[in-house]
Design a protein around this motif. Structure first.
Motif, PDB file in Angstrom:
ATOM      1  N   GLU A  22      -3.273   8.086 -19.129  1.00  0.00           N
ATOM      2  CA  GLU A  22      -2.633   8.661 -20.311  1.00  0.00           C
ATOM      3  C   GLU A  22      -1.320   9.328 -19.915  1.00  0.00           C
ATOM      4  N   PHE A  23      -0.263   8.937 -20.613  1.00  0.00           N
ATOM      5  CA  PHE A  23       1.090   9.437 -20.344  1.00  0.00           C
ATOM      6  C   PHE A  23       1.638  10.132 -21.573  1.00  0.00           C
ATOM      7  N   ILE A  24       2.716  10.897 -21.335  1.00  0.00           N
ATOM      8  CA  ILE A  24       3.477  11.373 -22.480  1.00  0.00           C
ATOM      9  C   ILE A  24       4.723  10.501 -22.550  1.00  0.00           C
ATOM     10  N   TRP A  25       4.749   9.643 -23.546  1.00  0.00           N
ATOM     11  CA  TRP A  25       5.880   8.745 -23.761  1.00  0.00           C
ATOM     12  C   TRP A  25       6.980   9.535 -24.444  1.00  0.00           C
ATOM     13  N   TYR A  26       8.232   9.271 -24.100  1.00  0.00           N
ATOM     14  CA  TYR A  26       9.300  10.022 -24.754  1.00  0.00           C
ATOM     15  C   TYR A  26      10.511   9.147 -24.993  1.00  0.00           C
ATOM     16  N   ASN A  27      11.368   9.634 -25.894  1.00  0.00           N
ATOM     17  CA  ASN A  27      12.559   8.914 -26.290  1.00  0.00           C
ATOM     18  C   ASN A  27      13.765   9.609 -25.650  1.00  0.00           C
ATOM     19  N   LYS A  28      14.349   8.961 -24.635  1.00  0.00           N
ATOM     20  CA  LYS A  28      15.433   9.580 -23.866  1.00  0.00           C
ATOM     21  C   LYS A  28      16.593  10.008 -24.759  1.00  0.00           C
ATOM     22  N   ALA A  29      16.958   9.147 -25.708  1.00  0.00           N
ATOM     23  CA  ALA A  29      18.108   9.431 -26.570  1.00  0.00           C
ATOM     24  C   ALA A  29      17.886  10.698 -27.392  1.00  0.00           C
ATOM     25  N   LEU A  30      16.656  10.859 -27.896  1.00  0.00           N
ATOM     26  CA  LEU A  30      16.385  12.036 -28.730  1.00  0.00           C
ATOM     27  C   LEU A  30      16.398  13.317 -27.899  1.00  0.00           C
ATOM     28  N   LEU A  31      15.866  13.236 -26.664  1.00  0.00           N
ATOM     29  CA  LEU A  31      15.883  14.415 -25.792  1.00  0.00           C
ATOM     30  C   LEU A  31      17.312  14.817 -25.472  1.00  0.00           C
ATOM     31  N   GLU A  32      18.127  13.793 -25.220  1.00  0.00           N
ATOM     32  CA  GLU A  32      19.534  14.042 -24.898  1.00  0.00           C
ATOM     33  C   GLU A  32      20.253  14.708 -26.076  1.00  0.00           C
ATOM     34  N   LYS A  33      19.953  14.171 -27.277  1.00  0.00           N
ATOM     35  CA  LYS A  33      20.579  14.696 -28.486  1.00  0.00           C
ATOM     36  C   LYS A  33      20.261  16.177 -28.671  1.00  0.00           C
TER      37      LYS A  33
ATOM     38  N   GLN B 244       5.868   6.826 -36.168  1.00  0.00           N
ATOM     39  CA  GLN B 244       6.888   7.873 -36.076  1.00  0.00           C
ATOM     40  C   GLN B 244       7.612   7.802 -34.742  1.00  0.00           C
ATOM     41  N   PHE B 245       6.846   7.497 -33.696  1.00  0.00           N
ATOM     42  CA  PHE B 245       7.466   7.435 -32.373  1.00  0.00           C
ATOM     43  C   PHE B 245       8.276   6.149 -32.205  1.00  0.00           C
ATOM     44  N   THR B 246       7.696   5.027 -32.591  1.00  0.00           N
ATOM     45  CA  THR B 246       8.386   3.755 -32.345  1.00  0.00           C
ATOM     46  C   THR B 246       9.546   3.530 -33.309  1.00  0.00           C
ATOM     47  N   SER B 247       9.615   4.326 -34.395  1.00  0.00           N
ATOM     48  CA  SER B 247      10.760   4.177 -35.295  1.00  0.00           C
ATOM     49  C   SER B 247      11.860   5.168 -34.927  1.00  0.00           C
ATOM     50  N   GLY B 248      11.658   5.922 -33.833  1.00  0.00           N
ATOM     51  CA  GLY B 248      12.717   6.802 -33.353  1.00  0.00           C
ATOM     52  C   GLY B 248      12.811   8.120 -34.099  1.00  0.00           C
ATOM     53  N   GLN B 249      11.744   8.508 -34.826  1.00  0.00           N
ATOM     54  CA  GLN B 249      11.789   9.797 -35.518  1.00  0.00           C
ATOM     55  C   GLN B 249      11.218  10.919 -34.681  1.00  0.00           C
ATOM     56  N   ALA B 250      10.208  10.583 -33.860  1.00  0.00           N
ATOM     57  CA  ALA B 250       9.580  11.607 -33.029  1.00  0.00           C
ATOM     58  C   ALA B 250       9.974  11.402 -31.576  1.00  0.00           C
ATOM     59  N   ALA B 251      10.114  12.516 -30.827  1.00  0.00           N
ATOM     60  CA  ALA B 251      10.624  12.433 -29.465  1.00  0.00           C
ATOM     61  C   ALA B 251       9.533  12.124 -28.450  1.00  0.00           C
ATOM     62  N   MET B 252       8.295  12.568 -28.709  1.00  0.00           N
ATOM     63  CA  MET B 252       7.243  12.382 -27.707  1.00  0.00           C
ATOM     64  C   MET B 252       5.961  11.883 -28.364  1.00  0.00           C
ATOM     65  N   TYR B 253       5.114  11.260 -27.551  1.00  0.00           N
ATOM     66  CA  TYR B 253       3.885  10.645 -28.054  1.00  0.00           C
ATOM     67  C   TYR B 253       2.944  10.502 -26.877  1.00  0.00           C
ATOM     68  N   ASN B 254       1.776  11.148 -26.993  1.00  0.00           N
ATOM     69  CA  ASN B 254       0.830  11.178 -25.876  1.00  0.00           C
ATOM     70  C   ASN B 254      -0.231  10.102 -26.091  1.00  0.00           C
ATOM     71  N   ILE B 255      -0.174   9.033 -25.264  1.00  0.00           N
ATOM     72  CA  ILE B 255      -1.152   7.957 -25.466  1.00  0.00           C
ATOM     73  C   ILE B 255      -1.376   7.217 -24.149  1.00  0.00           C
ATOM     74  N   GLY B 256      -2.438   6.446 -24.081  1.00  0.00           N
ATOM     75  CA  GLY B 256      -2.820   5.787 -22.843  1.00  0.00           C
ATOM     76  C   GLY B 256      -2.299   4.369 -22.698  1.00  0.00           C
TER      77      GLY B 256
ATOM     78  N   ILE C 181      12.943   4.258 -24.384  1.00  0.00           N
ATOM     79  CA  ILE C 181      11.579   4.747 -24.158  1.00  0.00           C
ATOM     80  C   ILE C 181      11.253   4.828 -22.668  1.00  0.00           C
ATOM     81  N   ASP C 182      10.641   5.928 -22.280  1.00  0.00           N
ATOM     82  CA  ASP C 182      10.137   6.096 -20.913  1.00  0.00           C
ATOM     83  C   ASP C 182       8.869   6.957 -21.024  1.00  0.00           C
ATOM     84  N   PHE C 183       8.238   7.245 -19.895  1.00  0.00           N
ATOM     85  CA  PHE C 183       7.079   8.134 -19.973  1.00  0.00           C
ATOM     86  C   PHE C 183       7.099   9.092 -18.799  1.00  0.00           C
TER      87      PHE C 183
END
Lengths: 445, 180
Positions: free
Chosen positions: A162-173, A273-285, A305-307
């Protein structure tokens, strides 16, 4: 007429008395893993809680068909109830009626441990050793299935990280970076919120995703032993590690880490929400690799996307390479119906299963096979698979498999209220400590 | 009691449904009552605890009382919406001169949608993120301050859940109270 009613009353009383004695039935020796005798093909059943068209079911169906070719009359009847709460109810009812099928799924729950203690499940460690496959399994995959006393009664069919997936662009923003410590998360959420971004997308409807979060701080502060003690009432939420997680959960809520109205949103809502770029993080396996690390992922976010794995904390007793790495719900073998046929089929199926499973792009619970990376995978797919090779020895157990059912249900409700700010950390602590005190002794005596 | 019927014919007609009722309804109720005096999880040894379970339920279990009062409130909301709403709609319908049957049919349609579908529908309607129908309407008419996550807010969730449940059935009630 009067006579009739009297007769009915007597019949009802007799039936009640009879039904009360029907609880415990004879079981054969759970340690006898190599039954002798002739293999008589018949239909056997596997009661499971896995996706109906998932890899495990498809492969086992195919293996059962192959086995039936040499053993006419054999059939494997797969009865799946993917919705976990309904499944558990079904399992517990069948167990109470002493009508469990040859094979059935269960986590290493306190209920399963009672079944094992009553000799109703075959000792899986002995079984795997007798089939000469025990050493093939990842130690972590087997450990996940073990009860607290180290005994093993379930066989894993998966291995997930299980990872915390995140959106690099949103974190940067929002001007934030990947958190170095769990304690950085609330501040990170505040920053993301002020940039108009939903920090974390979570499936609140199913309750286990939020229950993961409450396990994180204690796993870092006190190791995997905390929940083992907590569930028996030997540790409490008042302890330092308990208070740390209660306060942290409240902070996550205050920082509005989860999407608004998260408790009414489901699995696919969160993922969208995560895959449409609205949410920055998503915890899933890693079971979601096909949708998060292949070209099926929305092309607009695919390169962003990275984790990261579960962050550590100051003074953490577990390392960065130790986090939640479940081997899924396990399969138990009913000792009452265990005979040469069941034994022979398991021998056949368990030997062939890992190669078939790894070919689907999933991580096998064994180390004997190499997972095939699908042709449409992004580089993240391989990175995720490789993380499995560097895992540490300890793993964070999901609490829903650890606590007794009543405490677990109450915890799931109270957690939502705590994160939503409807109750204070103090109220949460006293409610949960009382609930455990009331229910744990019955289950763990 | 029935002067013109023989005892046998009464028994022949009453006994089968009575037996069915006993097996399907009465027996499980009695069995639950019997089990309620035990501490038992289905596989453990049954331990007779007398009235302990009831004592705990009525004096020590805060969840019991909360759900009890929630159920009362739920009942109240459903009754008001179902009976009150149905009467209003029914009297409106009687004042219609033309097209009454058509309106009645249209009004009844939601009653045939399965509960599961209605539940899914209302999860979307109440949603805040993404914005659902209800919150959007509030926003349009300038009541944006009332926008909320209806199903997550502990103050609104009970009413929010009761409304569609009750809303489905005025159709039935009202159509039966409409003169044909």
């Amino acid at each position: 007429m009067k006579k009739l009613f009297r007769a009915a009353a007597v019949a009802a009383a007799a039936a009640l008395a009879l039904s009360a004695c029907g609880g415990v039935g004879a079981a054969s020796d759970p340690a006898n893993v190599s039954p002798t005798g002739e293999i008589k093909p018949r239909e056997i059943s596997w009661l499971l809680s896995r996706p109906a068209d998932g890899a495990v079911i498809n492969i086992m169906k195919k293996l059962a068909d192959d086995y039936a070719k040499d053993h006419p009359g054999f059939a494997l009847n797969l009865i799946t109830t993917p919705d976990r709460p309904s499944y558990i109810q079904k399992l517990e009812t069948l167990a109470a009626a002493n009508k469990l099928p040859e094979l059935f799924d269960t986590d290493a729950t306190p209920f399963a441990q009672q079944l094992a203690k009553q000799g109703k499940m075959v000792d899986a460690e002995k079984l795997l050793k007798s089939l000469d496959v025990y050493d093939d399994y990842r130690p972590g995959a087997l450990d996940y299935q073990r009860f607290d006393d180290g005994s093993l009664y379930m066989i894993p069919f998966q291995f997930e990280l299980e990872f915390i997936w995140y959106n690099k662009a949103l974190l940067e923003k929002a001007g934030v970076t990947v958190p170095k410590s769990l304690d950085d998360l609330p501040a990170m959420c505040t920053a993301l919120r002020s940039a108009g971004i939903t920090p974390i997308a979570i499936d609140g409807q199913d309750q286990w995703p939020l229950e993961r979060y409450v396990a994180y701080q204690p796993f870092r502060a006190a190791g995997p032993e905390f929940v083992q003690k907590l569930k028996k009432g030997e540790a409490t939420f008042t302890d330092p590690a308990g208070q740390k997680t209660v306060k942290w959960m409240a902070e996550l809520g205050k920082a509005k880490c989860f999407q608004d109205g998260f408790s009414a949103q489901g699995y696919s809502d969160a993922q969208n929400q995560f895959t449409s770029g609205q949410a920055a993080m998503y915890n899933i396996g890693t079971w979601e690799l096909p949708s998060l690390a292949t070209d099926k992922l929305n092309s607009e976010v695919r390169d962003d996307i990275d984790f990261f794995t579960l962050p550590t904390t100051d003074g953490s007793v577990t390392s960065a390479n130790e986090f939640v790495s479940p081997s899924g719900i396990g399969m138990a073998v009913n000792s009452k119906t265990y005979d040469p046929l069941v034994s022979d089929f398991l021998k056949f199926a368990l030997a062939k299963y890992p190669a078939e499973y790894a070919a689907t792009g999933a991580l096998s619970p064994t180390t004997t096979v190499q997972t095939t990376v699908p042709a449409n995978a992004t580089p993240l797919y391989k990175k995720a698979l490789e993380t499995a090779d560097t895992l540490g020895a300890k793993q964070a157990m999901p609490w829903d498999t650890q606590l007794d059912p009543t405490t677990n249900g109450r915890l799931q409700q109270e957690l939502v209220l705590l994160v939503q700010g409807n109750i204070t950390p103090e109220q949460f602590t006293s409610t949960m400590d009382n609930t455990i005190k009331q229910n744990a002794p019955k289950f763990f005596k | 009691m029935l002067p013109n019927r023989s005892r046998t014919s009464v028994l022949v007609f009453l006994l089968p449904p009575l037996l069915l009722y006993c097996a399907a309804v009465l027996f499980p109720i009695l069995q639950s009552l019997f089990l309620s005096f035990f501490s038992w999880n289905g596989i453990s040894d049954m331990e007779f605890v007398g009235l302990d379970n009831y004592v705990r339920m009525l004096t020590a279990d805060d969840i019991f009382w909360r759900s009890f009062f929630n159920a009362l409130l739920y009942l109240a909301i459903c009754l008001v919406l179902q009976l009150g709403g149905a009467l209003v709609v029914a009297s409106l319908l009687t004042s219609l001169r033309r097209g009454r049957e058509l309106i009645k049919t249209l009004y009844l349609l939601p009653a045939v949608i399965s509960t599961v579908a209605i539940a899914f529908l209302f999860v979307r309607i109440y949603s805040i993120d993404p914005v659902g129908l209800l919150n959007q309407l509030l926003h349009w008419i300038g009541l944006g301050t009332f926008e909320r996550a209806w199903l997550s807010d502990v103050n609104t969730v009970l009413a929010a859940v009761s409304a569609p449940e009750a809303g489905g059935s005025p159709g039935c009630t009202c159509s039966s109270s409409t003169p044909r």
